[in-house]
Scaffold this active site. Structure first.
Site, short mmCIF file in Angstrom:
data_model
loop_
_atom_site.label_atom_id
_atom_site.label_comp_id
_atom_site.label_asym_id
_atom_site.label_seq_id
_atom_site.Cartn_x
_atom_site.Cartn_y
_atom_site.Cartn_z
N SER A 40 4.13 0.93 -2.08
CA SER A 40 4.50 0.63 -0.70
C SER A 40 5.98 0.96 -0.47
CB SER A 40 4.16 -0.82 -0.37
OG SER A 40 4.22 -1.07 1.02
N ASP A 153 -1.95 1.16 1.46
CA ASP A 153 -0.94 0.51 0.61
C ASP A 153 -1.54 0.11 -0.74
OD1 ASP A 153 0.89 -1.41 -0.52
OD2 ASP A 153 1.75 -1.66 1.47
#
Length: 345
Positions: A40, A153
Site C-alpha cells: 500500500s 491493496d
C-alpha cells in the site's frame, strides 16, 4: 563498513507518510538500505525511494496547500470513492517511466488478487503499475484491472510483507508497522494550518460518505447537538439537575409510543458512536483486519528492528497530514534505533 538494511514498509493509509521520516533517520545513522518491500503506502514510498526520488516527493507533498490537496481528489462512485488518477499521475511525473528491474536496489510491492484470491508480488515490470495496484485501498481507491486479475491493496492479505526480504542476506531487517496499538506516549506534532484546510477536507470526505448507502445523516448529528444544548440550558434553570449530573443531563425516559427514547428536555437521543458512513465502516473494518494480520506476520518472521507507528494518530484517509507524520516517523525511528543500538553495543 556500513550495516546493510532490508527495509519493510507496512500498509496503513495516510500514516504511510511516517515511512519517509523512518527512512531519513535510518540513513542519518549511516545504515545502507539494500532492499525494500512494501504494501500500500509502504509500496508507494518504497518505490519512490528505490527510484531515488524521495526528496522530490517529500518536497511536493510538503508544498501542498489545502486547495492543492482538494484538486488531487478525483471523486468516483464506481468501485472506489477516489479514482486516484491525479495523485498517481503526479507520482508518475516525479518518478518517471521506469521498470522495477531498473531500480538501484531490489524492490517488492505486494498487492492482492481478488479474482484468484491470492497475494501478488511485483518484483519486475512497470513500477508505477505495481505501486498503484498495491495502494488500491478498498472503498477509497478504485482497483487495478490487469488481464483477468482485479488487484487491490495488499494489506487485506499481508500488511507487513517481511517474507520477501528474508533471503536478502542483509545485516538486519527493519520493519515499520503502521498499525501499532501499544505506543500511547507518541503524539502527532502540531503544525499550524488555516482552519479552512481541515474543514474543507473533512467536508469532502463527508460528501463522499453521504453518497454511499449507509451514513449517519446531518439531521441526526444536528439532533444530537440540539439535545446537548437543550440539556445544558435545562441544567442552568434547575440547580438540582446540575448537581445530580455534571453534564446537565438526566437519564433517558422510557421509550414513547414511537419507539425512540427521549431525554428530559425532549430531544431524541442519537447514538453518535461508530462509523459515520459506509466509507468509515469499511476503513475501520480494514484497519482492524490489518492490525491482526500484522501481528501474525511479526510473530512468524520477527524483524531485527520493529518501528511501531500507532494507528490512533490519524484517520486512514487524512492524507493532508504529511509533514506531521514525517516528523513522527523520524521521532519513533530515532527512539527505536537508539534502543536497538544500546542493546547491541
Amino acid at each position: 563498513m556500513r550495516k546493510r538494511v532490508a527495509l519493510v514498509l507496512g500498509s496503513g493509509g495516510a500514516r504511510g507518510y511516517a515511512h519517509i521520516g523512518v527512512i531519513e533517520e535510518i540513513e542519518r545513522r549511516g545504515y545502507e538500505i539494500a532492499c525494500v518491500a512494501g504494501c500500500s503506502m509502504g509500496a508507494v514510498i518504497g518505490g519512490i525511494y528505490a527510484a531515488g526520488k524521495l526528496d522530490d516527493y517529500r518536497r511536493w507533498i510538503e508544498s501542498l496547500d489545502y486547495l492543492d490537496v482538494l484538486r488531487l481528489v478525483d471523486v468516483s462512485f464506481r468501485l472506489g470513492a477516489i479514482r486516484g488518477d491525479k495523485v498517481f499521475g503526479h507520482i508518475r511525473k516525479i518518478v518517471g517511466e521506469i521498470d522495477i528491474e531498473q531500480l538501484r536496489i531490489p524492490y517488492t510491492a505486494v498487492a492482492a488478487d481478488l479474482t484468484h484470491q491470492q497475494e501478488i508480488w511485483f518484483q519486475e515490470g512497470c513500477l508505477h503499475q505495481a505501486m498503484r495496484a498495491s495502494a488500491a485501498i478498498p472503498s477509497l481507491f478504485t482497483p487495478v484491472q490487469q488481464g483477468n486479475r482485479v488487484l487491490v491493496d495488499g494489506g487485506i492479505l499481508n500488511p507487513l510483507p517481511i517474507v520477501p526480504v528474508v533471503s536478502s542476506h542483509c545485516d538486519l531487517i527493519v520493519a515499520v508497522n503502521l498499525n501499532a496499538t501499544n505506543q500511547s506516549h507518541y503524539q502527532l506534532p502540531v503544525i499550524e494550518r488555516p482552519p479552512a484546510f481541515k474543514m474543507r477536507f473533512d467536508a469532502l470526505i463527508d460528501s463522499v460518505g453521504s453518497r454511499l448507502p449507509f451514513r449517519r445523516t446531518p439531521a441526526e448529528k444536528l439532533l444530537r447537538i440540539d439535545q446537548k444544548i437543550a440539556a445544558q440550558q435545562a441544567a442552568k434553570a434547575n440547580p438540582w439537575l446540575s448537581e445530580a449530573d455534571p453534564e446537565g443531563q438526566q437519564p433517558a425516559a422510557a421509550p414513547e409510543a414511537g419507539g425512540a427514547p427521549k431525554s428530559a428536555v425532549g430531544s431524541f437521543i442519537i447514538d453518535n458512536v461508530g462509523p459515520a458512513s459506509l466509507l468509515d465502516l469499511i476503513n475501520q473494518s480494514f484497519e482492524v483486519m490489518q492490525t491482526s494480520l500484522a501481528q501474525y506476520k511479526i510473530a512468524g518472521y520477527p524483524p531485527d528492528v520493529l518501528v511501531n507507528v500507532p494507528k490512533r494518530v490519524c484517520r486512514f484517509f487524512e492524507f493532508y497530514k504529511g509533514p506531521e507524520l514525517i516528523a513522527l516517523g523520524r521521532e519513533i525511528a530515532r527512539d527505536t534505533l537508539d534502543s536497538y543500538e544500546h542493546e547491541h553495543r
